[in-house]
Motif scaffolding. Sequence first.
Motif, PDB file in Angstrom:
ATOM      1  N   LEU A 157     -87.285 -41.127 -13.218  1.00 50.91           N
ATOM      2  CA  LEU A 157     -87.328 -40.308 -12.012  1.00 50.91           C
ATOM      3  C   LEU A 157     -87.641 -38.857 -12.346  1.00 50.91           C
ATOM      4  CD1 LEU A 157     -84.276 -41.690 -10.045  1.00 50.91           C
ATOM      5  CD2 LEU A 157     -86.667 -41.788  -9.321  1.00 50.91           C
ATOM      6  N   ALA A 158     -87.056 -38.378 -13.424  1.00 54.12           N
ATOM      7  CA  ALA A 158     -87.267 -36.993 -13.798  1.00 54.12           C
ATOM      8  C   ALA A 158     -88.719 -36.743 -14.155  1.00 54.12           C
ATOM      9  CB  ALA A 158     -86.355 -36.611 -14.955  1.00 54.12           C
ATOM     10  N   GLU A 159     -89.375 -37.795 -14.677  1.00 49.21           N
ATOM     11  CA  GLU A 159     -90.796 -37.637 -15.023  1.00 49.21           C
ATOM     12  C   GLU A 159     -91.680 -37.859 -13.801  1.00 49.21           C
ATOM     13  OE1 GLU A 159     -91.084 -40.444 -18.182  1.00 49.21           O
ATOM     14  OE2 GLU A 159     -89.762 -39.208 -19.445  1.00 49.21           O
ATOM     15  N   GLY A 160     -91.076 -38.090 -12.639  1.00 47.91           N
ATOM     16  CA  GLY A 160     -91.845 -38.258 -11.412  1.00 47.91           C
ATOM     17  C   GLY A 160     -92.316 -39.673 -11.192  1.00 47.91           C
ATOM     18  N   TYR A 192     -79.135 -33.763 -17.235  1.00 48.69           N
ATOM     19  CA  TYR A 192     -78.834 -34.923 -18.082  1.00 48.69           C
ATOM     20  C   TYR A 192     -80.099 -35.600 -18.575  1.00 48.69           C
ATOM     21  CZ  TYR A 192     -74.037 -34.445 -16.359  1.00 48.69           C
ATOM     22  OH  TYR A 192     -72.800 -33.966 -16.054  1.00 48.69           O
ATOM     23  N   ALA A 193     -81.150 -35.557 -17.740  1.00 51.58           N
ATOM     24  CA  ALA A 193     -82.415 -36.145 -18.189  1.00 51.58           C
ATOM     25  C   ALA A 193     -82.904 -35.405 -19.421  1.00 51.58           C
ATOM     26  CB  ALA A 193     -83.439 -36.088 -17.059  1.00 51.58           C
ATOM     27  N   GLU A 194     -82.666 -34.094 -19.439  1.00 47.51           N
ATOM     28  CA  GLU A 194     -83.117 -33.298 -20.589  1.00 47.51           C
ATOM     29  C   GLU A 194     -82.199 -33.470 -21.799  1.00 47.51           C
ATOM     30  OE1 GLU A 194     -83.292 -29.364 -19.014  1.00 47.51           O
ATOM     31  OE2 GLU A 194     -85.091 -29.798 -17.806  1.00 47.51           O
ATOM     32  N   ARG A 195     -80.878 -33.426 -21.537  1.00 41.11           N
ATOM     33  CA  ARG A 195     -79.944 -33.382 -22.669  1.00 41.11           C
ATOM     34  C   ARG A 195     -79.301 -34.720 -22.971  1.00 41.11           C
ATOM     35  NH1 ARG A 195     -75.674 -28.874 -22.202  1.00 41.11           N
ATOM     36  NH2 ARG A 195     -75.425 -29.542 -24.380  1.00 41.11           N
ATOM     37  N   GLY A 196     -79.552 -35.695 -22.136  1.00 42.58           N
ATOM     38  CA  GLY A 196     -78.912 -36.982 -22.335  1.00 42.58           C
ATOM     39  C   GLY A 196     -77.660 -37.094 -21.498  1.00 42.58           C
ATOM     40  N   LEU A 197     -77.317 -38.303 -21.030  1.00 46.17           N
ATOM     41  CA  LEU A 197     -76.101 -38.502 -20.267  1.00 46.17           C
ATOM     42  C   LEU A 197     -74.901 -38.171 -21.153  1.00 46.17           C
ATOM     43  CD1 LEU A 197     -77.025 -41.862 -18.528  1.00 46.17           C
ATOM     44  CD2 LEU A 197     -76.659 -39.668 -17.374  1.00 46.17           C
ATOM     45  N   PRO A 198     -73.853 -37.553 -20.607  1.00 46.02           N
ATOM     46  CA  PRO A 198     -72.706 -37.134 -21.432  1.00 46.02           C
ATOM     47  C   PRO A 198     -72.119 -38.291 -22.236  1.00 46.02           C
ATOM     48  CG  PRO A 198     -72.528 -36.222 -19.229  1.00 46.02           C
ATOM     49  CD  PRO A 198     -73.714 -37.119 -19.206  1.00 46.02           C
TER      50      PRO A 198
END
Lengths: 504, 599
Positions: free
Chosen positions: A148-151, A68-74
């Motif tokens: 968070l996904a970017e650390g 989802y971090a990559e594609r966006g939350l649904p």
Amino acid sequence: MQLPQAQAAVLEAASAREAQSIDELAAATELPPETVTGAAFGLEEAGLVTVSERVEEAVTPTDEGIEYAERGLPELRLYEAASDVGAGDEPVPMGQVIGAADLEGAAVDIALSNYARKGYGTIDGGEITADPAVEPDADPEARTLDSLAEGGAVSGLDGESLEALERRGLVDRSETTVRELTLTEAGVTALMEGVEVAETVGRLTPALLTSGEWRDVEFAEYNVGADAERIEGGRVHILRQTAERVKDVLVGMGFREMEGPHVDADFWINDCLFMPQDHPARTHWDRFALADPTHIEELPADLVEAVERAHREGVGEDGEGYHSPWDEEFARALALRGHTTSLSARYLSGHEIGGLEPPQRFFSVEKVYRNDTLDPTHLLEFFQIEGWVMAEGLSVRDLMGTFEEFYAQFGITDLEFKPHYNPYTEPSFELFGTHPTTGELVEIGNSGIFRPEMLEPLGVDCDVMAWGLALERLLMLMYGFEDIRDIHGTLCDLDLLRNTEVTY
Amino acid sequence: MPTVDVDPDELRALTGTEKGDDELIADLFALGLEFEGRTEEDAFELEFAPDRLDRLSVEGIARSLRYQYGDARGVHVPGTNAPEWTIEVEPSVPGERPYVTGAVIRGIDLDEDGLESLIQLQEKLHATMGRGRAKGAIGIHDLTMLKGAAAGDGEPTIRYVGVGPDDDRFVPLDSDAELTPGEVLEEHPTGRSYADLVGEYDRYPAIYDDLGLFSFPPVINGRRTEVSTDSRELFVEMTGTDQWTVDKMLAIVCYALAARGATIEEVRVEYADGPAYESVGTELVRPELSTKTKTVAHDRIETILGIELGPEEVIDLAERSGLDAERVPIDDGVGDDGVGDGSRSSTEDGVGDGTALVYEVTIPPYRVDVLHPVDVIDDLGRAFGFNELEPEYPDVGTVGGRHGRSRLEDAARTTLVGLGFEDLLNFHMISEAENFDRMALEPDDDAFGAAEPATIKEPYSEEYTALRTWTLPSLLMVLENNTHRAYPQDLAEIGFVANVDDAENTGVAERRSVGAVLARHDAAYEDAKSRLAALARAFGATLETPPTDHPTFIDGRTAAVVIDGEEVGVVGELHPRVLVEHDLEVPVAAFEFDLAAFE
């Protein structure tokens, strides 16, 4: 000062002013973190550093969170797709929007429920609206997830969003212990005075031993508390161990072991035991008759005659036989033995190892076959402990005394003797004993004194007392197993066999 | 074991006791009747060993309790009235079922419980002594519904005959239609259940009175003579394949009905001449309620029970068992006139030198289990209380030891475990599919394990149809059932295998086989061979492994196991088709050979 290599490196990398974590020191020394940890404890023990611990919360996105971090939350993708087709102005059909948002499967439900929860618009009667006032870029859950996904660090993140993400299974929250090192005064002094690296070796080699170099080396310390590789050594099957234990006990009590055929004529299995041929236990449903081969080649003619006479007329002056048919062909039929008393009959008859003079004790711990229903306590084949004593003038008290000795070896005491009926023993007793752990009264065997109608045709003119017991029952009493199928047979569970505690 | 349902209130009434349920249950256990639970109607469900068939009814159990409590002593035989009725047996009776017996019961007052108890007794006797009605079948009829033939001297008579399957019709119980015996077997539910018993007969057994066919033993009675709580007079008939058996069943039923206050009236049985009746005679009067005796030696009682008893004690124990005992001095040829009267120097038993103390013990007719004096001694022990006896370790010296085969098996097993194998213990029974097909083996292949298997007749389960001819199929099944467990899985079994072999007396050769599998990601021929070699070395045997073919193994990676010059087994890598068949995703190296090679 001489220190092992890892300790020397960590000491040099540590600072007196600033606490450094194991990870930071590992990076600085290019050593694996576990080595640094080991070195840190060694240095702490020597008083050269202090090690402090604090708990740090770690939050890591799950696989779904990363996606989802990559594609966006649904729900955001849904909102954008809805806005693109003008749902900000008037309701549009749902199908069209979902297609445009590239959502499918479970993601559709996830999108719809969160869309509603966040108030992005309304979903009603298959149509969707988008609230134009919403700022999708400002969605706190999306921003927290991206960070968070970017650390990004956990501190400073929106707590409410974190909880929402955790609920949605998009992040895992965990706590880790962070150890940090600071040089002590002694550590600083040691550094100033100079630290030498002692030569350490990982493995003691034959070369070190033969050359004598072992005298000058330091052995690298292992983390001796760490788990070692798990290995499964071989072991004797626990039911077999139980059988061996029974054999030991019986041999110790003066019993000799019997051996004989598993496929045997009904003559040896039943007729020699004065079991009438129309006894219900001799019907097809209780036994395993053989289709191939069907009949034994040869039976001892004199014995057949004596057994038939006992069945028809009984033995002794006013003995009576059974009012049942007796047919040699029926006696010659082959079956898997339903009890090992067939071995006792063979041995007592003198046809197995020659005539026996009293006193004698014999036993076997061998398989028997019963056409029973398989369940946690019943198998189609199981081991029977069979034992008998031949002597002049045996009494039921001798029988009771023998069992008390035998069962006491397995921690079963306070035997009770329930008078019982067997076609081939009189008197007969069912044996009950107190379960060593649960204290219940359980049936542990069947016993008696062989009838004259059995012994006389076999040519035995003294008393023989005998008993039988399922080995599996003893095993279950000793180990507390609940389902015998886990142990005995091809459905056995290797883990159970490997991990059962040793009993001796 | 059989069970019998008993209403505790009825039991109390018939016993004449006011004991509570718990006390009754304990007293019943002492009789060998184990309390299993309660039925829906709150009756006791009692399990019993199938020797005391006289305890199949509440009346019989009450009788035993009365003896136990001392309320009754010695043998009691109910009186009988002289016969009026005759059962005439015609030559047409099927030769397979020639025997009949009967009794007339008068003055019975059956309430629901009494009728239920009678029906239960009938069913339980059918199941036990009657061997599922094959050996003996009971028919109980309302006497008032019977009309005896008035021919000749005017004595009422019923006739036991044989009829063709469709020669006559009657209305069976639980039916409204008139059916022929043949139709009963096909259409009536009870008829279908018992059709096998008479299916092979040319003529079916049938009982007639003046009005016609009223009973089709051993299958079903007619509705006309059905017994109800209004019945006051009964005709009991039993037919079977053995006179003694039906007479004993009848004795048990008569005792039960007499305990309810009924009067027993005799019945004549008249057989036609025929070989079946030579031993029993052609004119019988039934029921047969005569007692029999057994001669029991005092020293044998003392030996078996392991205690000393005085003669009065023995007689007391016998009477408390419902038997009568009388001292019979028998001259054994040593003494002259000693009769155990205490006039000579005596032993503790008060018996003169040279005479053996012996009892003549009278056995009532309902006891079907007393075949030999030893059965009387068992009764005396029960009356004394076996649990009162002090256990004693027998003073008998013998030398113990293991059988050579079991020592060898043990030594080989210990060696295998030392080599790291998990010792297994599998079933000896297997399906032929597991033993052969799934191993890619055919019974007539020229390969180790291929042999004609000893097969089970009409197997109960598809999974157990034969004895295994080798152990590797079992080990593969264990691997198949444990793919979720940690590898390596090095398994071994020293176990029983068998195959048909005409050279053996039993027609089956039985052996112990040593099977081993090594299942691991890098299992290879060498792993199996090195362990096999270690085992052979341990037993001082010379191992050679010449190449061979075996359908279970990969060509070129299979060898015969030759021990001391004899080919006794196979070693190699299992063929992928066998592995895939067992859902295995790791290679398996294996060996198996006959343990006898190490003897």
